[in-house]
Design a protein around this motif. Structure first.
Motif, mmCIF file in Angstrom:
data_model
loop_
_atom_site.group_PDB
_atom_site.id
_atom_site.type_symbol
_atom_site.label_atom_id
_atom_site.label_comp_id
_atom_site.label_asym_id
_atom_site.label_seq_id
_atom_site.Cartn_x
_atom_site.Cartn_y
_atom_site.Cartn_z
ATOM 1 N N PHE A 1 13.017 18.295 2.112
ATOM 2 C CA PHE A 1 13.078 16.980 1.475
ATOM 3 C C PHE A 1 12.335 16.949 0.144
ATOM 4 O O PHE A 1 12.243 15.898 -0.495
ATOM 5 C CB PHE A 1 12.505 15.905 2.399
ATOM 6 C CG PHE A 1 13.306 15.706 3.652
ATOM 7 C CD1 PHE A 1 14.602 15.229 3.589
ATOM 8 C CD2 PHE A 1 12.756 16.004 4.884
ATOM 9 C CE1 PHE A 1 15.353 15.042 4.744
ATOM 10 C CE2 PHE A 1 13.493 15.822 6.044
ATOM 11 C CZ PHE A 1 14.796 15.344 5.972
ATOM 12 N N GLY A 2 11.755 18.065 -0.251
ATOM 13 C CA GLY A 2 11.007 18.120 -1.507
ATOM 14 C C GLY A 2 9.685 17.380 -1.447
ATOM 15 O O GLY A 2 9.212 16.871 -2.464
ATOM 16 N N LEU A 3 9.066 17.321 -0.271
ATOM 17 C CA LEU A 3 7.791 16.624 -0.093
ATOM 18 C C LEU A 3 6.635 17.609 -0.020
ATOM 19 O O LEU A 3 6.737 18.651 0.622
ATOM 20 C CB LEU A 3 7.803 15.800 1.191
ATOM 21 C CG LEU A 3 8.654 14.550 1.212
ATOM 22 C CD1 LEU A 3 8.613 13.921 2.596
ATOM 23 C CD2 LEU A 3 8.191 13.559 0.185
ATOM 24 N N ARG A 4 5.539 17.232 -0.676
ATOM 25 C CA ARG A 4 4.312 18.005 -0.580
ATOM 26 C C ARG A 4 3.250 17.159 0.108
ATOM 27 O O ARG A 4 3.198 15.944 -0.081
ATOM 28 C CB ARG A 4 3.820 18.387 -1.977
ATOM 29 C CG ARG A 4 4.708 19.371 -2.694
ATOM 30 C CD ARG A 4 4.103 19.819 -4.026
ATOM 31 N NE ARG A 4 3.517 18.749 -4.818
ATOM 32 C CZ ARG A 4 4.193 17.982 -5.661
ATOM 33 N NH1 ARG A 4 5.489 18.131 -5.799
ATOM 34 N NH2 ARG A 4 3.568 17.057 -6.364
ATOM 35 N N LYS A 5 2.379 17.818 0.866
ATOM 36 C CA LYS A 5 1.296 17.110 1.550
ATOM 37 C C LYS A 5 0.421 16.403 0.510
ATOM 38 O O LYS A 5 0.061 16.987 -0.509
ATOM 39 C CB LYS A 5 0.466 18.106 2.349
ATOM 40 C CG LYS A 5 -0.631 17.459 3.156
ATOM 41 C CD LYS A 5 -1.395 18.471 3.970
ATOM 42 C CE LYS A 5 -2.488 17.762 4.749
ATOM 43 N NZ LYS A 5 -3.244 18.676 5.572
ATOM 44 N N GLY A 6 0.123 15.112 0.775
ATOM 45 C CA GLY A 6 -0.716 14.340 -0.128
ATOM 46 C C GLY A 6 0.050 13.600 -1.212
ATOM 47 O O GLY A 6 -0.535 12.828 -1.966
ATOM 48 N N GLN A 7 1.356 13.806 -1.305
ATOM 49 C CA GLN A 7 2.168 13.157 -2.331
ATOM 50 C C GLN A 7 2.552 11.738 -1.888
ATOM 51 O O GLN A 7 2.895 11.520 -0.737
ATOM 52 C CB GLN A 7 3.434 13.991 -2.559
ATOM 53 C CG GLN A 7 4.419 13.401 -3.528
ATOM 54 C CD GLN A 7 5.708 14.216 -3.600
ATOM 55 O OE1 GLN A 7 5.920 15.144 -2.828
ATOM 56 N NE2 GLN A 7 6.564 13.868 -4.536
ATOM 57 N N SER A 8 2.520 10.779 -2.802
ATOM 58 C CA SER A 8 2.979 9.421 -2.493
ATOM 59 C C SER A 8 4.482 9.459 -2.308
ATOM 60 O O SER A 8 5.194 10.058 -3.096
ATOM 61 C CB SER A 8 2.650 8.462 -3.642
ATOM 62 O OG SER A 8 1.268 8.356 -3.800
ATOM 63 N N MET A 9 4.952 8.798 -1.231
ATOM 64 C CA MET A 9 6.387 8.859 -0.960
ATOM 65 C C MET A 9 7.005 7.529 -0.578
ATOM 66 O O MET A 9 8.197 7.429 -0.396
ATOM 67 C CB MET A 9 6.645 9.874 0.144
ATOM 68 C CG MET A 9 5.861 9.571 1.412
ATOM 69 S SD MET A 9 6.328 10.545 2.800
ATOM 70 C CE MET A 9 7.781 9.700 3.300
ATOM 71 N N GLY A 10 6.211 6.482 -0.450
ATOM 72 C CA GLY A 10 6.748 5.180 -0.067
ATOM 73 C C GLY A 10 5.670 4.120 -0.126
ATOM 74 O O GLY A 10 4.564 4.365 -0.602
ATOM 75 N N CYS A 11 6.028 2.928 0.361
ATOM 76 C CA CYS A 11 5.059 1.835 0.384
ATOM 77 C C CYS A 11 5.305 0.974 1.621
ATOM 78 O O CYS A 11 6.393 0.981 2.194
ATOM 79 C CB CYS A 11 5.150 1.002 -0.884
ATOM 80 S SG CYS A 11 6.787 0.391 -1.274
ATOM 81 N N VAL B 1 0.861 -1.170 0.000
ATOM 82 C CA VAL B 1 0.000 0.000 0.000
ATOM 83 C C VAL B 1 0.901 1.225 0.000
ATOM 84 O O VAL B 1 1.926 1.247 0.681
ATOM 85 C CB VAL B 1 -0.895 0.013 1.265
ATOM 86 C CG1 VAL B 1 -1.750 1.247 1.326
ATOM 87 C CG2 VAL B 1 -1.734 -1.231 1.334
ATOM 88 N N ARG B 2 0.535 2.234 -0.750
ATOM 89 C CA ARG B 2 1.357 3.452 -0.797
ATOM 90 C C ARG B 2 1.166 4.292 0.457
ATOM 91 O O ARG B 2 0.075 4.358 1.010
ATOM 92 C CB ARG B 2 1.009 4.285 -2.019
ATOM 93 C CG ARG B 2 1.460 3.614 -3.285
ATOM 94 C CD ARG B 2 1.297 4.489 -4.473
ATOM 95 N NE ARG B 2 1.846 3.758 -5.625
ATOM 96 C CZ ARG B 2 2.008 4.283 -6.808
ATOM 97 N NH1 ARG B 2 1.657 5.539 -7.021
ATOM 98 N NH2 ARG B 2 2.506 3.575 -7.782
ATOM 99 N N THR B 3 2.256 4.929 0.883
ATOM 100 C CA THR B 3 2.178 5.848 2.015
ATOM 101 C C THR B 3 2.188 7.264 1.476
ATOM 102 O O THR B 3 2.864 7.566 0.487
ATOM 103 C CB THR B 3 3.351 5.637 2.992
ATOM 104 O OG1 THR B 3 4.582 5.745 2.290
ATOM 105 C CG2 THR B 3 3.271 4.275 3.654
ATOM 106 N N ILE B 4 1.447 8.127 2.117
ATOM 107 C CA ILE B 4 1.240 9.496 1.667
ATOM 108 C C ILE B 4 1.879 10.460 2.671
ATOM 109 O O ILE B 4 1.785 10.261 3.884
ATOM 110 C CB ILE B 4 -0.281 9.807 1.581
ATOM 111 C CG1 ILE B 4 -1.026 8.727 0.775
ATOM 112 C CG2 ILE B 4 -0.530 11.188 1.021
ATOM 113 C CD1 ILE B 4 -0.685 8.642 -0.676
ATOM 114 N N ALA B 5 2.493 11.524 2.174
ATOM 115 C CA ALA B 5 3.091 12.540 3.042
ATOM 116 C C ALA B 5 1.979 13.282 3.789
ATOM 117 O O ALA B 5 0.999 13.722 3.188
ATOM 118 C CB ALA B 5 3.926 13.514 2.222
ATOM 119 N N ARG B 6 2.127 13.414 5.101
ATOM 120 C CA ARG B 6 1.108 14.080 5.922
ATOM 121 C C ARG B 6 1.250 15.597 5.902
ATOM 122 O O ARG B 6 0.300 16.317 6.148
ATOM 123 C CB ARG B 6 1.205 13.602 7.360
ATOM 124 C CG ARG B 6 0.761 12.189 7.522
ATOM 125 C CD ARG B 6 0.684 11.828 8.987
ATOM 126 N NE ARG B 6 0.640 10.380 9.119
ATOM 127 C CZ ARG B 6 1.132 9.719 10.115
ATOM 128 N NH1 ARG B 6 1.733 10.352 11.102
ATOM 129 N NH2 ARG B 6 1.057 8.412 10.159
#
Length: 170
Positions: A53-63, A42-47
């Motif tokens: 780190f170049g992360l946006r809220k709601g972006q898939s970032m892992g599994c 299952v994909r994990t989503i940035a909170r």
């Protein structure tokens, strides 16, 4: 220990973070499926947004995926061999659960370095329980779990030493 006091590995949660979605994440998911014996992730989503780190809220970032039963124990044995069956005592929480990391997926049997994929690390979290925990989780006739059914840190450490020949480093 016999009966209801006997400990067992309830589940193992394996998490792999790649920090971005797209092709890199799809390769990580395929790799995780291969390593974990065909289980789907299952994909994990940035909170939240983290610009550093170049992360946006709601972006898939892992599994992540969950293993139970015989597959979980087999995966745990393989993973413990990779870290040479040594776990730091500080890795265990007060409820008997513990976690550890594997730096490179290439350490798993049958895995080799592929420049198209790269190298991924993963976090492995193990949940140890006693039988009868369901009474606290079920929806009908939910009851409080008796204190003797709670797994303690020292019980989990001795369980890992006995069943998996793990050396727990203080």
């Amino acid at each position: 220990m016999t009966g209801m006091q006997e400990l067992y590995v309830d589940k193992i949660v394996v998490h792999m973070s790649v920090g971005e979605g797209g092709d890199k994440l799809m390769k990580a998911e395929a790799l995780m499926k291969e390593i974990c014996g065909g289980a789907t992730s299952v994909r994990t989503i940035a909170r939240r947004t983290v610009p550093a780190f170049g992360l946006r809220k709601g972006q898939s970032m892992g599994c992540k995926l969950t293993l139970r039963g015989d597959k979980a124990e087999e995966f745990l044995r393989t993973s413990l061999n990779i870290i040479e069956k040594k776990i730091d005592a500080s890795r265990f929480d007060t409820n008997g659960n513990f976690g550890f990391g594997i730096e490179e997926h290439t350490d798993f049997p049958g895995q080799s370095y592929d420049p198209q994929i790269g190298i991924y690390g993963m976090d492995i979290n193990v949940v140890i329980e006693k039988k009868g925990v369901r009474i606290a989780r079920r929806s009908a006739q939910k009851k409080k779990l008796p204190s003797k059914q709670h797994v303690r840190k020292n019980e989990a450490i001795s369980f890992m030493k006995e069943h998996f020949n793990v050396e727990v480093v203080e």
